[in-house]
Design a protein around this motif. Structure first.
Motif, PDB file in Angstrom:
ATOM      1  N   SER A 105       0.883  -1.206   0.097  1.00 40.26           N
ATOM      2  CA  SER A 105       0.246  -0.075  -0.131  1.00 40.26           C
ATOM      3  C   SER A 105       0.831   1.167  -0.057  1.00 40.26           C
ATOM      4  O   SER A 105       2.054   1.129   0.102  1.00 40.26           O
ATOM      5  N   ASN A 106       0.030   2.344  -0.108  1.00 37.91           N
ATOM      6  CA  ASN A 106       1.076   3.643  -0.110  1.00 37.91           C
ATOM      7  C   ASN A 106       1.035   3.887   1.625  1.00 37.91           C
ATOM      8  O   ASN A 106       2.004   4.824   1.944  1.00 37.91           O
ATOM      9  N   LEU A 107       0.462   3.273   2.441  1.00 37.07           N
ATOM     10  CA  LEU A 107       0.556   3.332   3.888  1.00 37.07           C
ATOM     11  C   LEU A 107       0.667   2.024   4.547  1.00 37.07           C
ATOM     12  O   LEU A 107       0.260   1.010   4.099  1.00 37.07           O
ATOM     13  N   VAL A 108       1.071   1.961   5.876  1.00 39.24           N
ATOM     14  CA  VAL A 108       1.315   0.732   6.672  1.00 39.24           C
ATOM     15  C   VAL A 108       0.634   0.938   8.138  1.00 39.24           C
ATOM     16  O   VAL A 108       0.589   2.065   8.740  1.00 39.24           O
ATOM     17  N   PRO A 109      -0.007  -0.068   8.691  1.00 43.83           N
ATOM     18  CA  PRO A 109      -0.404  -0.147  10.018  1.00 43.83           C
ATOM     19  C   PRO A 109       0.689   0.035  10.853  1.00 43.83           C
ATOM     20  O   PRO A 109       2.021  -0.259  10.343  1.00 43.83           O
ATOM     21  N   SER A 110       0.561   0.087  12.195  1.00 47.35           N
ATOM     22  CA  SER A 110       1.709  -0.012  13.091  1.00 47.35           C
ATOM     23  C   SER A 110       2.062  -1.607  13.236  1.00 47.35           C
ATOM     24  O   SER A 110       3.345  -1.700  13.396  1.00 47.35           O
ATOM     25  N   TYR A 111       1.555  -2.538  12.847  1.00 53.77           N
ATOM     26  CA  TYR A 111       2.009  -3.817  12.772  1.00 53.77           C
ATOM     27  C   TYR A 111       2.739  -4.131  11.524  1.00 53.77           C
ATOM     28  O   TYR A 111       2.118  -4.004  10.386  1.00 53.77           O
ATOM     29  N   ILE A 112       3.807  -4.878  11.610  1.00 58.55           N
ATOM     30  CA  ILE A 112       4.651  -5.186  10.490  1.00 58.55           C
ATOM     31  C   ILE A 112       4.206  -6.477   9.854  1.00 58.55           C
ATOM     32  O   ILE A 112       4.076  -6.728   8.711  1.00 58.55           O
ATOM     33  N   GLN A 113       3.590  -7.279  10.807  1.00 62.65           N
ATOM     34  CA  GLN A 113       3.055  -8.666  10.411  1.00 62.65           C
ATOM     35  C   GLN A 113       1.851  -8.930  11.308  1.00 62.65           C
ATOM     36  O   GLN A 113       1.855  -8.866  12.344  1.00 62.65           O
ATOM     37  N   LYS A 114       0.830  -9.468  10.559  1.00 60.99           N
ATOM     38  CA  LYS A 114      -0.232  -9.815  11.403  1.00 60.99           C
ATOM     39  C   LYS A 114      -0.991 -11.089  10.965  1.00 60.99           C
ATOM     40  O   LYS A 114      -1.076 -11.280   9.559  1.00 60.99           O
ATOM     41  N   ASP A 115      -1.089 -12.201  11.826  1.00 54.96           N
ATOM     42  CA  ASP A 115      -1.851 -13.373  11.209  1.00 54.96           C
ATOM     43  C   ASP A 115      -0.850 -13.835   9.887  1.00 54.96           C
ATOM     44  O   ASP A 115      -1.609 -14.265   8.840  1.00 54.96           O
ATOM     45  N   THR A 116       0.271 -13.956   9.844  1.00 55.45           N
ATOM     46  CA  THR A 116       1.250 -14.326   8.834  1.00 55.45           C
ATOM     47  C   THR A 116       1.397 -13.366   7.609  1.00 55.45           C
ATOM     48  O   THR A 116       1.762 -13.743   6.636  1.00 55.45           O
TER      49      THR A 116
END
Length: 554
Positions: free
Chosen positions: A519-530
């Protein structure tokens, strides 16, 4: 994301380029009650009246003009070289408001050097606001955690000397989004430009062909998002740049107003003379004429929203009202007699720049609001974002399938199915092109963005993000694909958008599977549910250089 074992926020280990859980590693976090008490104490040191004391030797009127001119210089410099000095753009207005409201007797008669570089004392003040006050807010907002030193320390001044401040996943999220939307540091500009050329090169009207508000939003979408992100850096900046205009005002009306003010500063050839960062000012009559010619009977209402003054600090900072002493009579050998008159400072380049920043906040009368227009543009660009990423990966030599679907399986579409033979990996990529949230430099803004990704990727309903999720969560989609056998058929679109039929290859079952959201943005988690989360800029960097995203260690 918070630690999977204890749900504690992760902190950054910069030396090892990892995010780790301080709780699981028995890293001693300072007592929260003690931290809150020190934050309250430190805020007392940084009160507005204390900041005024650092400026008190300067003439108040000159100081106001100096600060307004700096805003214009920063904006003019952006038009010249595309680099925006974020700290000055974001926080000088905060100092302007402090100076406006301070008593005249608090100031002296010295003048600042109006050179190209920011005066050292003003630079110190900006550092105080941009660094110290923001750091206190970050501590409160869990962007940074206070870690106890092995040997307790206390310098008796600020909490920053008492603790080891560690960035959390929230601050890392903000920095990654900042890099994606604005370019970050000077050395990252080349990668930023390449990402726009390769992946964000969207079809849009040229600046000479803008006929509608949607054309404006489409043409300047990327820049509007950058300005939105800067202006929502924190609560202080957000309050200054968050003015809600009267419903009927549009960016075209503001542009017409500035064009009419420009018309008061033309040479005999009809050319606007304000071609550098020097300030202009207009009179009450000049401003009224431009305003009424633009907004008619609505001008008096609009004026309250576009002219900042001592008694109107909530206006959007397009123009600034000041009082000046104007000579009206002088006898030879004697000082001139003066009278106070009102003038309106017009920082032309800064005002022009603010049109893009305020666009998302404008209601535009009977037309769609700026926010609605940007959402429409983002939705339309989402498909082209996929196509551009598909073209880029194909050009890089990857075996890539766009909009891959399993016949007869509902909700099985994978935006991009990519075979990375060199690394022995099979990538399942979900593409998202999104707008940033308001106040991204706060926990609330980051959590709102997290909720948006939760909704769109994992079908998790959240109070922070409305609407009901549809289709399968992304990880479940991938599991549907992993149950296929060699020679099973699937469809995908070729480079011309034509649907073609393919079959699963036997060797794919031996590849390492990676699920990615790009995406052009990311959430605070780098990885979630693999599922991994990367910006398109980070993906490009991973492919062409090295992976710069921190890993997570639980």
């Amino acid at each position: 994301m918070p630690c999977s074992d204890c749900s504690h926020l992760l902190i950054l280990d910069h030396n090892n380029e990892k995010l780790v859980c301080p709780n699981c590693l028995d890293i001693q976090i300072a007592d929260q009650d003690e931290i809150e008490e020190k934050v309250r104490r430190d805020r007392q040191f940084l009160r507005d009246e204390n900041l005024v004391q650092l400026m008190q030797e300067y003439d108040k009127g000159h100081l106001l003009l100096y600060l307004i001119e700096r805003l214009n210089k920063v904006s003019y410099s952006f038009y010249e070289n595309r680099r925006l000095k974020m700290r000055e753009f974001a926080y000088i207005n905060y100092l302007i408001q402090i100076v406006y409201t301070a008593d005249e007797s608090s100031f002296g008669d010295k003048y600042l050097d109006r050179g190209d570089e920011l005066d050292e004392e003003i630079d110190t003040l900006l550092s105080t606001q941009a660094e110290l006050v923001r750091a206190l807010k970050h501590v409160e907002d869990r962007f940074r955690l206070c870690i106890e030193y092995p040997v307790p320390m206390s310098d008796g001044k600020f909490l920053f000397g008492d603790y080891d401040l560690r960035d959390t996943e929230y601050r890392y999220c903000f920095q990654r989004c900042l890099k994606s939307l604005i370019g970050g540091r000077e050395e990252e500009l080349e990668l930023f430009d390449k990402t726009h050329e390769q992946i964000r090169n969207f079809e849009r009207p040229s600046s000479d062909d803008i006929d509608t508000l949607e054309d404006f939003g489409d043409t300047f979408y990327g820049f509007i998002l950058s300005m939105l992100f800067i202006a929502s850096a924190d609560n202080t900046v957000g309050d200054i740049y968050g003015t809600m205009m009267p419903d009927h005002v549009s960016v075209f009306g503001l542009s017409d107003l500035f064009d009419r003010i420009d018309g008061q500063f033309v040479n005999e050839d009809g050319e606007v003379m304000l071609q550098d960062s020097k300030l202009a000012w207009t009179t009450e009559e000049g401003l009224t004429q431009a305003g009424e010619d633009t907004f008619g009977d609505d001008w008096e209402e609009v004026r309250e929203y576009v002219v900042v003054g001592r008694d109107n600090l909530d206006a959007h900072p397009f123009l600034f009202e000041v009082t000046v002493n104007v000579p009206y009579y002088q006898q030879q050998g004697r000082p001139p007699k003066t009278r106070e008159q009102t003038r309106f400072i017009y920082p032309r380049w800064y005002a022009q720049l603010l049109r893009y920043q305020i666009f998302p906040l404008l209601q535009n009368g009977n037309a769609d609001s700026g926010h609605e227009i940007l959402n429409t543009v983002a939705t339309r660009r989402g498909k082209q974002f996929e196509e551009n990423l598909y073209a880029y990966l194909t050009d890089q030599g990857f075996e890539c399938y766009h909009s891959a679907e399993i016949p007869g399986e509902d909700s099985s579409e994978i935006d991009l199915l990519v075979v990375n033979d060199e690394e022995g990996e099979l990538w399942f990529i979900e593409c998202k092109y999104l707008m940033p949230e308001i106040l991204m430099n706060t926990a609330e803004g980051v959590e709102d963005l997290n909720a948006k990704f939760d909704h769109k990727v994992f079908n998790i309903e959240a109070d922070r993000y409305g609407g009901s999720p549809t289709g399968l969560p992304f990880p479940e989609k991938v599991e549907t694909w992993l149950r296929l056998s060699p020679a099973d058929r699937f469809t995908a679109q070729d480079k011309d958008g034509e649907e073609m039929e393919y079959e699963m290859k036997g060797g794919w079952q031996d590849l390492k599977v990676r699920k990615m959201v790009v995406s052009n943005l990311v959430p605070s988690y780098i990885q979630k549910d693999t599922v991994e989360f990367r910006t398109d800029m980070e993906l490009l960097e991973m492919i062409e250089d090295e992976d710069d995203v921190y890993t997570v260690e639980y």
